[in-house]
Motif scaffolding. Structure first.
Motif, PDB file in Angstrom:
ATOM      1  N   ASN A 190      34.240  34.804  50.022  1.00  0.00           N
ATOM      2  CA  ASN A 190      35.185  36.284  50.327  1.00  0.00           C
ATOM      3  C   ASN A 190      36.540  35.410  50.094  1.00  0.00           C
ATOM      4  O   ASN A 190      37.233  36.489  49.337  1.00  0.00           O
ATOM      5  CB  ASN A 190      34.550  35.900  51.659  1.00  0.00           C
ATOM      6  CG  ASN A 190      33.443  36.961  52.503  1.00  0.00           C
ATOM      7  OD1 ASN A 190      33.068  37.640  51.746  1.00  0.00           O
ATOM      8  ND2 ASN A 190      33.335  36.415  53.124  1.00  0.00           N
ATOM      9  N   TYR A 192      37.098  34.898  46.596  1.00  0.00           N
ATOM     10  CA  TYR A 192      36.932  35.379  45.201  1.00  0.00           C
ATOM     11  C   TYR A 192      37.042  36.529  45.778  1.00  0.00           C
ATOM     12  O   TYR A 192      38.174  37.383  44.937  1.00  0.00           O
ATOM     13  CB  TYR A 192      36.308  34.638  44.633  1.00  0.00           C
ATOM     14  CG  TYR A 192      35.600  33.655  43.798  1.00  0.00           C
ATOM     15  CD1 TYR A 192      36.456  33.013  43.364  1.00  0.00           C
ATOM     16  CD2 TYR A 192      35.022  32.958  44.139  1.00  0.00           C
ATOM     17  CE1 TYR A 192      36.502  31.658  42.764  1.00  0.00           C
ATOM     18  CE2 TYR A 192      34.594  31.563  43.924  1.00  0.00           C
ATOM     19  CZ  TYR A 192      35.549  30.688  42.812  1.00  0.00           C
ATOM     20  OH  TYR A 192      35.596  29.757  42.232  1.00  0.00           O
ATOM     21  N   SER A 193      36.664  37.315  46.594  1.00  0.00           N
ATOM     22  CA  SER A 193      37.126  39.018  46.162  1.00  0.00           C
ATOM     23  C   SER A 193      38.029  38.809  46.962  1.00  0.00           C
ATOM     24  O   SER A 193      38.917  40.023  46.071  1.00  0.00           O
ATOM     25  CB  SER A 193      36.034  39.477  47.159  1.00  0.00           C
ATOM     26  OG  SER A 193      36.179  40.727  47.710  1.00  0.00           O
ATOM     27  N   ASP A 194      39.295  38.822  48.219  1.00  0.00           N
ATOM     28  CA  ASP A 194      40.348  38.567  48.578  1.00  0.00           C
ATOM     29  C   ASP A 194      40.945  38.076  47.852  1.00  0.00           C
ATOM     30  O   ASP A 194      42.084  39.035  47.318  1.00  0.00           O
ATOM     31  CB  ASP A 194      39.944  38.291  49.893  1.00  0.00           C
ATOM     32  CG  ASP A 194      39.482  38.993  51.216  1.00  0.00           C
ATOM     33  OD1 ASP A 194      39.503  40.107  50.457  1.00  0.00           O
ATOM     34  OD2 ASP A 194      38.690  38.218  52.072  1.00  0.00           O
ATOM     35  N   LEU A 212      37.084  39.057  40.061  1.00  0.00           N
ATOM     36  CA  LEU A 212      36.435  39.758  40.620  1.00  0.00           C
ATOM     37  C   LEU A 212      34.881  39.211  40.189  1.00  0.00           C
ATOM     38  O   LEU A 212      33.976  39.518  40.920  1.00  0.00           O
ATOM     39  CB  LEU A 212      37.309  41.073  40.396  1.00  0.00           C
ATOM     40  CG  LEU A 212      38.246  41.661  41.832  1.00  0.00           C
ATOM     41  CD1 LEU A 212      38.985  42.823  41.616  1.00  0.00           C
ATOM     42  CD2 LEU A 212      37.551  41.828  43.185  1.00  0.00           C
ATOM     43  N   ALA A 215      33.413  36.661  41.614  1.00  0.00           N
ATOM     44  CA  ALA A 215      32.645  37.445  43.303  1.00  0.00           C
ATOM     45  C   ALA A 215      32.157  37.582  43.445  1.00  0.00           C
ATOM     46  O   ALA A 215      30.898  38.367  43.998  1.00  0.00           O
ATOM     47  CB  ALA A 215      33.678  37.844  44.061  1.00  0.00           C
ATOM     48  N   ASN A 216      31.483  39.085  42.680  1.00  0.00           N
ATOM     49  CA  ASN A 216      30.540  39.677  41.992  1.00  0.00           C
ATOM     50  C   ASN A 216      29.126  39.322  41.547  1.00  0.00           C
ATOM     51  O   ASN A 216      27.977  39.639  41.826  1.00  0.00           O
ATOM     52  CB  ASN A 216      30.548  40.559  40.635  1.00  0.00           C
ATOM     53  CG  ASN A 216      29.730  41.891  40.453  1.00  0.00           C
ATOM     54  OD1 ASN A 216      29.346  42.340  41.842  1.00  0.00           O
ATOM     55  ND2 ASN A 216      29.475  42.530  39.727  1.00  0.00           N
ATOM     56  N   ILE A 225      32.675  44.302  46.472  1.00  0.00           N
ATOM     57  CA  ILE A 225      33.093  43.687  45.418  1.00  0.00           C
ATOM     58  C   ILE A 225      32.695  44.547  43.939  1.00  0.00           C
ATOM     59  O   ILE A 225      34.489  45.195  43.497  1.00  0.00           O
ATOM     60  CB  ILE A 225      32.492  42.275  45.156  1.00  0.00           C
ATOM     61  CG1 ILE A 225      32.763  41.124  45.884  1.00  0.00           C
ATOM     62  CG2 ILE A 225      33.249  41.386  43.688  1.00  0.00           C
ATOM     63  CD1 ILE A 225      31.647  40.596  45.954  1.00  0.00           C
ATOM     64  N   ASN A 228      35.617  46.886  44.626  1.00  0.00           N
ATOM     65  CA  ASN A 228      36.856  46.685  43.808  1.00  0.00           C
ATOM     66  C   ASN A 228      37.151  46.339  42.380  1.00  0.00           C
ATOM     67  O   ASN A 228      38.258  46.541  42.133  1.00  0.00           O
ATOM     68  CB  ASN A 228      37.351  44.863  44.445  1.00  0.00           C
ATOM     69  CG  ASN A 228      37.287  45.505  46.141  1.00  0.00           C
ATOM     70  OD1 ASN A 228      38.271  46.713  46.619  1.00  0.00           O
ATOM     71  ND2 ASN A 228      37.458  43.851  46.451  1.00  0.00           N
TER      72      ASN A 228
END
Length: 277
Positions: A190, A192-194, A212, A215-216, A225, A228
């Motif tokens: 989370n 990494y995503s944010d 991103l 995160a993916n 993700i 994004n």
């Protein structure tokens, strides 16, 4: 009657009289004159064995066994209490995940009343306060968890502080806090995503893409993700990647239009700030 006959009869009579005396003398021991009579021997009865008596070794074993049972009971009570606490906190966590943060706060009040607050309940309280837009209170609770012990567990705390900064629109502070969260907890998907989205909104093309993508791949293709990443493609003109993701996620035309509108809004923000890609 002749004298010899009389003499013989007299002797026999005398012998018959003396016989009982001799027998009595043989049956009764003679005592010295004026000697006290021997005291009668007390009657004795054999004592019955005491079946309830225990040896010192047996007493020690019994006491040790009693203490062991008490210790087991105490351990059982502690284990039961720990299970109840964990179940209560899991219930609160589920409420937060289901956007029932107000109910979560009520349950946390009950938890603190019964068990007393601890690090985990404080973390959940801060998350609930943030979810209910009580940002100032949430930040105070988060920061209280950064002091003292538990620094190695500060990853979720920095993540929560980063989310507070995002809610306030302070993207620079949000980036700094989310970066600290990842430093402490390098597998926080989370965060990494944010952070990738914050980089994207700040116009940082490469950092946004790299973050991103981490995160993916860590999340094995999480749809949020990937969305994004599609937004990143639209913002930075990688339309092929954006369309490929839209097809894989089977977006409707309405969803595609919404994401495109969001990308255009970000571009206009760049233009207003004079960002260069």
């Amino acid at each position: 009657m002749s004298s010899r006959l009389i003499s013989g009869q007299f002797s026999r009579q005398l012998a018959m009289l003396a016989l009982p005396l001799v027998l009595a003398a043989c049956a009764t021991p003679q005592q010295a004159p004026n000697a006290p009579a021997p005291a009668p021997e007390p009657a004795t009865t054999p004592s019955a064995p005491n079946i309830s008596a225990t040896s010192p070794t047996q007493d020690a074993l019994i006491e040790a066994e009693r203490k062991e049972l008490d210790r087991e009971d105490e351990q059982t009570r502690k284990a039961r209490a720990e299970r109840e606490k964990n179940l209560h906190l899991k219930l609160v966590q589920t409420m937060i995940e289901q956007d029932n943060a107000y109910a979560a706060l009520a349950h946390l009040d009950a938890y603190d009343q019964k068990w007393g607050s601890d690090r985990q309940s404080k973390q959940l309280r801060a998350d609930s306060l943030r979810k209910t837009s009580q940002l100032d209170q949430a930040e105070l609770v988060y920061k209280s968890l950064l002091s003292g012990q538990g620094q190695q567990k500060s990853g979720p705390v920095w993540y929560g502080l980063g989310k507070v900064a995002i809610e306030r629109g302070d993207l620079k502070t949000a980036a700094t806090r989310l970066e600290k969260s990842i430093q402490v907890d390098p597998l926080n998907i989370n965060a990494y995503s944010d952070l990738g989205l914050v980089y994207l909104l700040e116009g940082q093309k490469e950092p946004a893409y790299n973050t991103l993508m981490k995160a993916n791949q860590l999340a094995s293709g999480d749809s949020k993700i990937m969305a994004n990443l599609a937004l990143w493609g639209l913002v930075f003109d990688d339309f092929n990647m954006a369309m490929d993701i839209a097809d894989r996620l089977q977006w409707s035309d309405n969803t595609r239009n919404q994401v495109m509108s969001q990308a255009n809004s970000i571009k206009r923000r760049f233009d207003a700030k004079g960002n260069t890609q």
